[in-house]
Scaffold this motif. Structure first.
Motif, PDB file in Angstrom:
ATOM      1  N   ALA A 121      16.197  52.527  44.870  1.00 38.52           N
ATOM      2  CA  ALA A 121      15.069  52.173  45.742  1.00 38.52           C
ATOM      3  C   ALA A 121      15.564  51.490  47.019  1.00 38.52           C
ATOM      4  O   ALA A 121      15.077  51.789  48.116  1.00 38.52           O
ATOM      5  CB  ALA A 121      14.081  51.277  44.999  1.00 38.52           C
ATOM      6  N   GLN A 122      16.553  50.609  46.892  1.00 36.33           N
ATOM      7  CA  GLN A 122      17.114  49.932  48.067  1.00 36.33           C
ATOM      8  C   GLN A 122      17.797  50.928  48.998  1.00 36.33           C
ATOM      9  O   GLN A 122      17.604  50.882  50.215  1.00 36.33           O
ATOM     10  CB  GLN A 122      18.120  48.863  47.647  1.00 36.33           C
ATOM     11  CG  GLN A 122      17.505  47.645  47.018  1.00 36.33           C
ATOM     12  CD  GLN A 122      18.561  46.681  46.496  1.00 36.33           C
ATOM     13  OE1 GLN A 122      19.721  47.039  46.274  1.00 36.33           O
ATOM     14  NE2 GLN A 122      18.154  45.438  46.275  1.00 36.33           N
ATOM     15  N   VAL A 123      18.585  51.818  48.432  1.00 34.83           N
ATOM     16  CA  VAL A 123      19.293  52.807  49.239  1.00 34.83           C
ATOM     17  C   VAL A 123      18.293  53.740  49.924  1.00 34.83           C
ATOM     18  O   VAL A 123      18.457  54.104  51.083  1.00 34.83           O
ATOM     19  CB  VAL A 123      20.314  53.598  48.379  1.00 34.83           C
ATOM     20  CG1 VAL A 123      20.919  54.751  49.148  1.00 34.83           C
ATOM     21  CG2 VAL A 123      21.410  52.659  47.879  1.00 34.83           C
ATOM     22  N   ALA A 124      17.218  54.106  49.219  1.00 32.75           N
ATOM     23  CA  ALA A 124      16.180  54.959  49.806  1.00 32.75           C
ATOM     24  C   ALA A 124      15.490  54.242  50.964  1.00 32.75           C
ATOM     25  O   ALA A 124      15.219  54.859  52.010  1.00 32.75           O
ATOM     26  CB  ALA A 124      15.161  55.358  48.743  1.00 32.75           C
ATOM     27  N   ALA A 125      15.208  52.955  50.806  1.00 35.92           N
ATOM     28  CA  ALA A 125      14.578  52.187  51.880  1.00 35.92           C
ATOM     29  C   ALA A 125      15.491  52.105  53.097  1.00 35.92           C
ATOM     30  O   ALA A 125      15.038  52.252  54.242  1.00 35.92           O
ATOM     31  CB  ALA A 125      14.214  50.787  51.385  1.00 35.92           C
TER      32      ALA A 125
END
Length: 171
Positions: free
Chosen positions: A98-102
């Motif tokens: 989720a962090q990498v996607a954000a």
């Protein structure tokens, strides 16, 4: 023109290919660690589960984008702690994805590394492999050969994670 996957492009659609170098490098390291451990045949689903779990660990633990320049030996302790039995690895993977996607959304460019990591995670979550039941009660029934013990369907990540952890120990 080729771009490294973690650098992105300007989004103009000029036909440029974005190469997922960070994911490919993580997958290469995971493959080498597992082959060195010689725990499973490289053609088995168990090997794939171990490689994908370890590649996700390697890729997602790279918080500064320096994966292609790392020294593998310097990261072994980090990977061991992330893959340890008592750690909530699957929760960590979900949070880091989720962090990498954000971060990718903020950059606005293509994210082929992330796409491959998400595909690996989907496979690990959705695929079940028939494996020995490690929770079976000893002496619960007659066993006539080493492969005849009780078996259960297990999510691929639950097999791959300890396989990757053990391979790191043997590396």
């Amino acid at each position: 023109m080729l771009h490294r996957g973690h650098q992105g492009t300007d989004g103009t659609g000029g036909g440029e290919l974005t190469v997922p170098m960070a994911w490919l490098y993580a997958e290469y390291i995971a493959d080498e660690v597992l082959r060195t451990g010689d725990l499973m045949p490289p053609t088995s689903f168990e090997f794939r589960a171990g490689r994908d779990a370890l590649a996700l660990t390697i890729f997602l633990s790279d918080t500064d984008g320096g994966l292609p320049g790392i020294r593998v030996v310097s990261q072994l302790d980090t990977w061991l702690s992330l893959t340890a039995y008592d750690q909530p690895w699957q929760d960590w993977v979900r949070e880091r994805l989720a962090q990498v996607a954000a971060e990718a959304a903020e950059r606005g460019g293509p994210a082929p590394d992330l796409e491959l990591a998400e595909a690996a995670w989907r496979w690990l979550e959705e695929t079940e492999l028939l494996a020995p039941d490690l929770n079976a009660v000893p002496g619960g029934g007659p066993v006539t050969g080493e492969d005849d013990g009780p078996k259960v369907w297990t999510p691929a990540w639950q097999l791959g994670l300890p396989l990757g952890h053990l391979a790191i120990h043997l590396f």
